[in-house]
Design a protein around this motif. Sequence first.
Motif, PDB file in Angstrom:
ATOM      1  N   TRP A 187     -15.307 -14.265  18.346  1.00  0.00           N
ATOM      2  CA  TRP A 187     -16.602 -14.679  19.019  1.00  0.00           C
ATOM      3  C   TRP A 187     -17.447 -13.542  19.451  1.00  0.00           C
ATOM      4  CZ3 TRP A 187     -17.017 -19.125  18.280  1.00  0.00           C
ATOM      5  CH2 TRP A 187     -16.019 -20.374  18.553  1.00  0.00           C
ATOM      6  N   SER A 188     -16.602 -12.340  19.700  1.00  0.00           N
ATOM      7  CA  SER A 188     -17.502 -11.232  19.845  1.00  0.00           C
ATOM      8  C   SER A 188     -18.366 -10.867  18.474  1.00  0.00           C
ATOM      9  CB  SER A 188     -16.626  -9.942  20.120  1.00  0.00           C
ATOM     10  OG  SER A 188     -15.581  -9.792  19.076  1.00  0.00           O
ATOM     11  N   ASN A 189     -17.890 -11.251  17.331  1.00  0.00           N
ATOM     12  CA  ASN A 189     -18.471 -11.032  16.039  1.00  0.00           C
ATOM     13  C   ASN A 189     -19.455 -12.239  15.799  1.00  0.00           C
ATOM     14  OD1 ASN A 189     -17.562  -8.646  15.277  1.00  0.00           O
ATOM     15  ND2 ASN A 189     -15.651  -9.557  14.744  1.00  0.00           N
ATOM     16  N   ARG A 207     -23.573 -16.297  14.382  1.00  0.00           N
ATOM     17  CA  ARG A 207     -24.173 -15.239  13.483  1.00  0.00           C
ATOM     18  C   ARG A 207     -23.802 -15.873  12.125  1.00  0.00           C
ATOM     19  NH1 ARG A 207     -24.566  -9.935  13.929  1.00  0.00           N
ATOM     20  NH2 ARG A 207     -23.407 -10.151  15.837  1.00  0.00           N
ATOM     21  N   VAL A 208     -22.912 -16.743  11.761  1.00  0.00           N
ATOM     22  CA  VAL A 208     -22.725 -17.478  10.456  1.00  0.00           C
ATOM     23  C   VAL A 208     -22.928 -18.804  10.607  1.00  0.00           C
ATOM     24  CG1 VAL A 208     -21.188 -17.734   8.490  1.00  0.00           C
ATOM     25  CG2 VAL A 208     -21.055 -15.854   9.806  1.00  0.00           C
ATOM     26  N   GLY A 209     -23.949 -19.481   9.829  1.00  0.00           N
ATOM     27  CA  GLY A 209     -24.196 -20.738   9.805  1.00  0.00           C
ATOM     28  C   GLY A 209     -25.466 -21.053  10.931  1.00  0.00           C
ATOM     29  N   SER A 210     -25.926 -22.445  10.581  1.00  0.00           N
ATOM     30  CA  SER A 210     -27.200 -22.610  11.290  1.00  0.00           C
ATOM     31  C   SER A 210     -27.069 -23.755  12.296  1.00  0.00           C
ATOM     32  CB  SER A 210     -28.230 -23.057  10.310  1.00  0.00           C
ATOM     33  OG  SER A 210     -27.748 -24.177   9.490  1.00  0.00           O
ATOM     34  N   GLN A 211     -25.827 -24.338  12.496  1.00  0.00           N
ATOM     35  CA  GLN A 211     -25.453 -25.497  13.212  1.00  0.00           C
ATOM     36  C   GLN A 211     -25.558 -24.985  14.679  1.00  0.00           C
ATOM     37  OE1 GLN A 211     -23.283 -24.167  11.023  1.00  0.00           O
ATOM     38  NE2 GLN A 211     -21.613 -23.455  12.256  1.00  0.00           N
ATOM     39  N   GLN A 212     -25.850 -26.335  15.606  1.00  0.00           N
ATOM     40  CA  GLN A 212     -26.126 -25.656  17.153  1.00  0.00           C
ATOM     41  C   GLN A 212     -24.671 -25.985  17.508  1.00  0.00           C
ATOM     42  OE1 GLN A 212     -29.320 -29.098  17.453  1.00  0.00           O
ATOM     43  NE2 GLN A 212     -29.245 -28.062  19.324  1.00  0.00           N
ATOM     44  N   LEU A 213     -23.931 -25.288  18.281  1.00  0.00           N
ATOM     45  CA  LEU A 213     -22.471 -25.294  18.981  1.00  0.00           C
ATOM     46  C   LEU A 213     -22.847 -25.453  20.504  1.00  0.00           C
ATOM     47  CD1 LEU A 213     -21.099 -22.070  17.040  1.00  0.00           C
ATOM     48  CD2 LEU A 213     -20.970 -24.336  16.225  1.00  0.00           C
TER      49      LEU A 213
END
Length: 275
Positions: A187-189, A207-213
């Motif tokens: 999570w820190s990255n 940071r990686v991916g465009s999905q909403q979390l």
Amino acid sequence: MLNKIRNIQWRQVAYFFLGLVALVGVGMLMSLVNKKDQVQVCSALKVMVEGQETFIDQNDITSMIKEKFGTVVGKPLNQLPLQQIETELKKSPYVSEADVHMDMDGTMQVAVQQREVVVRIISQNGQQYYVDSKSNKIPVTLKYVPHVMVANGYINEGYKKALEPVKSQLVKDLVKIVEDTKGDDLWSNQIVQLYVNDERDIEIVPRVGSQQLIIGNADSLSYKLDRLKSFYTHILPKVGTDAYSKVNVKYSGQIVCERNGDWFIDSLQMKMHTK
């Protein structure tokens, strides 16, 4: 007469006189020290600023002392209000602790501990402030921008004055998420930012991916983060980083994924739901 002299406890008399001499000596020493303090002047000012942040530096502390109390170097020690200087330094919203004392050489030693900020909040109306590790609000300064998580979106709680405590559960949840994830390697990255959507659900901006979390709030946070980790380790490698537009773990026992307007729960999620 001779018998009376013989009956005197000379050892006790000796102890009495030794004690008297010691008492007089201590009194003379204290008098000399007091006189020395009255005539000795402050020879130097030494400032040490501790903490991870750099909101303030040695020059800032020196300027604060000079502005309120004048030039301290060259002043007699008995004219230096050390306790008042400490109190004044603690009034700064960037200072958590302060210690001021004189050493044997006449140097004023000033040690300042800076506040540790956790997250930077940008409210819905554009107000900005930091929240420290004790959930107090710290004003933003142009001098220094800490490398901390930023949270924005539909956040109603604004900023009125320095060091006022956080009131809304939403901002408290944002602080908890930052504190619980900052020591984790993934999570820190992976977490770039936190966002509060129009339903007041907290989202992680990856940071990686465009999905909403979407994690909702900070209730059962560790469990929600574990499910997100399962998504990253078991699902994402099979489908690719851009397969889903939304991943939702706010509901207990589920990872709900959305792609092209269709909702579905895959086999891994069903297994997690039945445990």
